[in-house]
Design a protein around this motif. Structure first.
Motif, PDB file in Angstrom:
ATOM      1  N   ARG A  57       0.812  -1.232   0.000  1.00 41.65           N
ATOM      2  CA  ARG A  57       0.000   0.000   0.000  1.00 41.65           C
ATOM      3  C   ARG A  57       0.836   1.267   0.000  1.00 41.65           C
ATOM      4  O   ARG A  57       0.437   2.281  -0.570  1.00 41.65           O
ATOM      5  CB  ARG A  57      -0.942  -0.022   1.210  1.00 41.65           C
ATOM      6  CG  ARG A  57      -1.805   1.215   1.375  1.00 41.65           C
ATOM      7  CD  ARG A  57      -2.697   1.423   0.171  1.00 41.65           C
ATOM      8  NE  ARG A  57      -3.538   2.584   0.330  1.00 41.65           N
ATOM      9  CZ  ARG A  57      -3.172   3.833   0.069  1.00 41.65           C
ATOM     10  NH1 ARG A  57      -1.949   4.102  -0.356  1.00 41.65           N
ATOM     11  NH2 ARG A  57      -4.014   4.827   0.235  1.00 41.65           N
ATOM     12  N   GLU A  58       1.999   1.242   0.596  1.00 46.82           N
ATOM     13  CA  GLU A  58       2.814   2.459   0.657  1.00 46.82           C
ATOM     14  C   GLU A  58       3.883   2.506  -0.435  1.00 46.82           C
ATOM     15  O   GLU A  58       4.720   3.410  -0.426  1.00 46.82           O
ATOM     16  CB  GLU A  58       3.435   2.601   2.053  1.00 46.82           C
ATOM     17  CG  GLU A  58       2.376   2.861   3.105  1.00 46.82           C
ATOM     18  CD  GLU A  58       2.925   3.033   4.502  1.00 46.82           C
ATOM     19  OE1 GLU A  58       2.361   3.851   5.243  1.00 46.82           O
ATOM     20  OE2 GLU A  58       3.914   2.368   4.870  1.00 46.82           O
ATOM     21  N   TRP A  59       3.834   1.579  -1.353  1.00 42.66           N
ATOM     22  CA  TRP A  59       4.775   1.617  -2.477  1.00 42.66           C
ATOM     23  C   TRP A  59       4.411   2.784  -3.392  1.00 42.66           C
ATOM     24  O   TRP A  59       3.239   3.151  -3.529  1.00 42.66           O
ATOM     25  CB  TRP A  59       4.705   0.327  -3.281  1.00 42.66           C
ATOM     26  CG  TRP A  59       5.282  -0.875  -2.614  1.00 42.66           C
ATOM     27  CD1 TRP A  59       5.621  -1.037  -1.299  1.00 42.66           C
ATOM     28  CD2 TRP A  59       5.576  -2.118  -3.248  1.00 42.66           C
ATOM     29  NE1 TRP A  59       6.110  -2.301  -1.084  1.00 42.66           N
ATOM     30  CE2 TRP A  59       6.090  -2.989  -2.265  1.00 42.66           C
ATOM     31  CE3 TRP A  59       5.448  -2.586  -4.549  1.00 42.66           C
ATOM     32  CZ2 TRP A  59       6.481  -4.291  -2.536  1.00 42.66           C
ATOM     33  CZ3 TRP A  59       5.825  -3.883  -4.834  1.00 42.66           C
ATOM     34  CH2 TRP A  59       6.345  -4.717  -3.838  1.00 42.66           C
ATOM     35  N   SER A  60       5.388   3.331  -4.063  1.00 41.69           N
ATOM     36  CA  SER A  60       5.129   4.396  -5.027  1.00 41.69           C
ATOM     37  C   SER A  60       4.413   3.813  -6.246  1.00 41.69           C
ATOM     38  O   SER A  60       4.474   2.597  -6.497  1.00 41.69           O
ATOM     39  CB  SER A  60       6.446   5.027  -5.485  1.00 41.69           C
ATOM     40  OG  SER A  60       7.184   4.089  -6.276  1.00 41.69           O
ATOM     41  N   LYS A  61       3.746   4.681  -6.997  1.00 43.26           N
ATOM     42  CA  LYS A  61       3.061   4.198  -8.201  1.00 43.26           C
ATOM     43  C   LYS A  61       4.067   3.604  -9.181  1.00 43.26           C
ATOM     44  O   LYS A  61       3.789   2.601  -9.840  1.00 43.26           O
ATOM     45  CB  LYS A  61       2.224   5.298  -8.844  1.00 43.26           C
ATOM     46  CG  LYS A  61       2.997   6.466  -9.395  1.00 43.26           C
ATOM     47  CD  LYS A  61       2.062   7.517  -9.988  1.00 43.26           C
ATOM     48  CE  LYS A  61       2.869   8.678 -10.502  1.00 43.26           C
ATOM     49  NZ  LYS A  61       2.024   9.704 -11.083  1.00 43.26           N
ATOM     50  N   GLU A  62       5.261   4.177  -9.233  1.00 47.67           N
ATOM     51  CA  GLU A  62       6.287   3.649 -10.139  1.00 47.67           C
ATOM     52  C   GLU A  62       6.695   2.228  -9.729  1.00 47.67           C
ATOM     53  O   GLU A  62       6.849   1.357 -10.588  1.00 47.67           O
ATOM     54  CB  GLU A  62       7.522   4.556 -10.153  1.00 47.67           C
ATOM     55  CG  GLU A  62       7.281   5.939 -10.740  1.00 47.67           C
ATOM     56  CD  GLU A  62       6.641   6.919  -9.753  1.00 47.67           C
ATOM     57  OE1 GLU A  62       6.140   7.959 -10.224  1.00 47.67           O
ATOM     58  OE2 GLU A  62       6.610   6.645  -8.536  1.00 47.67           O
ATOM     59  N   ARG A  63       6.859   2.019  -8.442  1.00 52.08           N
ATOM     60  CA  ARG A  63       7.250   0.682  -7.964  1.00 52.08           C
ATOM     61  C   ARG A  63       6.140  -0.340  -8.226  1.00 52.08           C
ATOM     62  O   ARG A  63       6.411  -1.472  -8.617  1.00 52.08           O
ATOM     63  CB  ARG A  63       7.583   0.746  -6.469  1.00 52.08           C
ATOM     64  CG  ARG A  63       8.104  -0.572  -5.926  1.00 52.08           C
ATOM     65  CD  ARG A  63       8.541  -0.442  -4.480  1.00 52.08           C
ATOM     66  NE  ARG A  63       9.004  -1.719  -3.965  1.00 52.08           N
ATOM     67  CZ  ARG A  63       9.260  -1.959  -2.695  1.00 52.08           C
ATOM     68  NH1 ARG A  63       9.109  -0.990  -1.797  1.00 52.08           N
ATOM     69  NH2 ARG A  63       9.671  -3.145  -2.309  1.00 52.08           N
ATOM     70  N   LEU A  64       4.897   0.053  -7.984  1.00 56.24           N
ATOM     71  CA  LEU A  64       3.771  -0.846  -8.259  1.00 56.24           C
ATOM     72  C   LEU A  64       3.716  -1.226  -9.738  1.00 56.24           C
ATOM     73  O   LEU A  64       3.594  -2.408 -10.083  1.00 56.24           O
ATOM     74  CB  LEU A  64       2.449  -0.204  -7.835  1.00 56.24           C
ATOM     75  CG  LEU A  64       2.195  -0.101  -6.336  1.00 56.24           C
ATOM     76  CD1 LEU A  64       1.057   0.873  -6.051  1.00 56.24           C
ATOM     77  CD2 LEU A  64       1.900  -1.473  -5.751  1.00 56.24           C
ATOM     78  N   LEU A  65       3.806  -0.226 -10.610  1.00 60.59           N
ATOM     79  CA  LEU A  65       3.755  -0.486 -12.050  1.00 60.59           C
ATOM     80  C   LEU A  65       4.935  -1.336 -12.505  1.00 60.59           C
ATOM     81  O   LEU A  65       4.777  -2.249 -13.327  1.00 60.59           O
ATOM     82  CB  LEU A  65       3.711   0.835 -12.828  1.00 60.59           C
ATOM     83  CG  LEU A  65       2.390   1.603 -12.720  1.00 60.59           C
ATOM     84  CD1 LEU A  65       2.556   3.032 -13.221  1.00 60.59           C
ATOM     85  CD2 LEU A  65       1.279   0.879 -13.479  1.00 60.59           C
ATOM     86  N   ARG A  66       6.097  -1.072 -11.958  1.00 60.20           N
ATOM     87  CA  ARG A  66       7.288  -1.863 -12.296  1.00 60.20           C
ATOM     88  C   ARG A  66       7.110  -3.326 -11.863  1.00 60.20           C
ATOM     89  O   ARG A  66       7.410  -4.245 -12.617  1.00 60.20           O
ATOM     90  CB  ARG A  66       8.533  -1.243 -11.648  1.00 60.20           C
ATOM     91  CG  ARG A  66       9.846  -1.889 -12.070  1.00 60.20           C
ATOM     92  CD  ARG A  66      11.080  -1.128 -11.581  1.00 60.20           C
ATOM     93  NE  ARG A  66      11.069  -0.867 -10.144  1.00 60.20           N
ATOM     94  CZ  ARG A  66      10.899   0.335  -9.580  1.00 60.20           C
ATOM     95  NH1 ARG A  66      10.744   1.411 -10.325  1.00 60.20           N
ATOM     96  NH2 ARG A  66      10.907   0.475  -8.264  1.00 60.20           N
ATOM     97  N   TYR A  67       6.582  -3.530 -10.668  1.00 55.26           N
ATOM     98  CA  TYR A  67       6.363  -4.885 -10.162  1.00 55.26           C
ATOM     99  C   TYR A  67       5.397  -5.641 -11.076  1.00 55.26           C
ATOM    100  O   TYR A  67       5.648  -6.790 -11.442  1.00 55.26           O
ATOM    101  CB  TYR A  67       5.824  -4.854  -8.725  1.00 55.26           C
ATOM    102  CG  TYR A  67       5.725  -6.229  -8.108  1.00 55.26           C
ATOM    103  CD1 TYR A  67       6.762  -6.735  -7.342  1.00 55.26           C
ATOM    104  CD2 TYR A  67       4.613  -7.045  -8.316  1.00 55.26           C
ATOM    105  CE1 TYR A  67       6.696  -8.005  -6.790  1.00 55.26           C
ATOM    106  CE2 TYR A  67       4.534  -8.308  -7.770  1.00 55.26           C
ATOM    107  CZ  TYR A  67       5.581  -8.791  -7.004  1.00 55.26           C
ATOM    108  OH  TYR A  67       5.505 -10.055  -6.479  1.00 55.26           O
ATOM    109  N   VAL A  68       4.301  -4.996 -11.435  1.00 57.34           N
ATOM    110  CA  VAL A  68       3.304  -5.629 -12.314  1.00 57.34           C
ATOM    111  C   VAL A  68       3.943  -6.022 -13.633  1.00 57.34           C
ATOM    112  O   VAL A  68       3.743  -7.141 -14.130  1.00 57.34           O
ATOM    113  CB  VAL A  68       2.096  -4.683 -12.534  1.00 57.34           C
ATOM    114  CG1 VAL A  68       1.224  -5.156 -13.674  1.00 57.34           C
ATOM    115  CG2 VAL A  68       1.283  -4.557 -11.246  1.00 57.34           C
ATOM    116  N   LYS A  69       4.739  -5.124 -14.195  1.00 56.15           N
ATOM    117  CA  LYS A  69       5.387  -5.405 -15.481  1.00 56.15           C
ATOM    118  C   LYS A  69       6.437  -6.518 -15.343  1.00 56.15           C
ATOM    119  O   LYS A  69       6.464  -7.451 -16.147  1.00 56.15           O
ATOM    120  CB  LYS A  69       6.037  -4.130 -16.020  1.00 56.15           C
ATOM    121  CG  LYS A  69       6.658  -4.297 -17.385  1.00 56.15           C
ATOM    122  CD  LYS A  69       7.225  -2.998 -17.912  1.00 56.15           C
ATOM    123  CE  LYS A  69       7.820  -3.215 -19.278  1.00 56.15           C
ATOM    124  NZ  LYS A  69       8.422  -2.008 -19.825  1.00 56.15           N
TER     125      LYS A  69
END
Length: 179
Positions: A57-69
């Motif tokens: 929940r506290e991850w940055s949007k960039e980190r979330l998107l990177r993880y998904v990719k």
């Protein structure tokens, strides 16, 4: 799930979440246990789902998107435009990969705890509602959602969704008006 994995999850959560977010998670765990007992859902499944739900929940949007990719996660395109929605699916993926949680009911509850989904299971509803009404929550309408629990989990979930929609409509209308 082996006790050792739960202990590891708790240690990792404590290290990576802010104090405020960790207190929220603790509140969700207690509320989920209480709701599970009240509505005939497995308290152990509810507890595991509650501990895991805000892992990212506290991850940055960039980190979330990177993880998904990086993990080739299959998600609706619309979710990628609102990265906050990704923290549930990412947490479910981490639960499976890192903590060997293989119960799909637990993983689905975590995956959809923010968005909900059609035909939610009782465990889905327990986590969804516990996240909305845990004791540390204070937002306009929370008492209405808490009161709706008297008529059951589904009723409380509807009240929570109604409250969220009202908030989103109001804030969207204001942002359009003030442009």
């Amino acid at each position: 799930m082996a006790e050792i994995k739960l202990e590891r999850l708790l240690q990792d959560l404590r290290r990576q979440l802010s104090d405020v977010r960790f207190r929220h998670v603790e509140g969700v765990v207690q509320t989920a246990r209480d709701l599970a007992n009240r509505f005939g859902v497995s308290p152990s499944k509810a507890e595991i789902a509650a501990w895991l739900h805000d892992f990212a929940r506290e991850w940055s949007k960039e980190r979330l998107l990177r993880y998904v990719k990086e993990h080739a996660m299959s998600l609706p395109d619309e979710w990628l435009t609102v990265p906050l929605l990704l923290h549930g699916p990412v947490a479910a993926h981490i639960g499976k990969q890192t903590y060997q949680i293989d119960d799909e009911e637990i993983l689905d509850a975590v995956r959809y705890h923010t968005t909900g989904r059609p035909d939610m299971t009782d465990l889905d509803l327990v986590l969804f509602v516990a996240d909305a009404v845990e004791p540390n929550r204070s937002y306009p309408g929370v008492e209405t959602v808490r009161a709706a629990l008297e008529a059951g989990l589904a009723n409380a979930a509807r009240a929570s969704l109604d409250n969220t929609m009202t908030y989103l409509i109001a804030t969207t209308a204001l942002s359009v008006y003030w442009r």
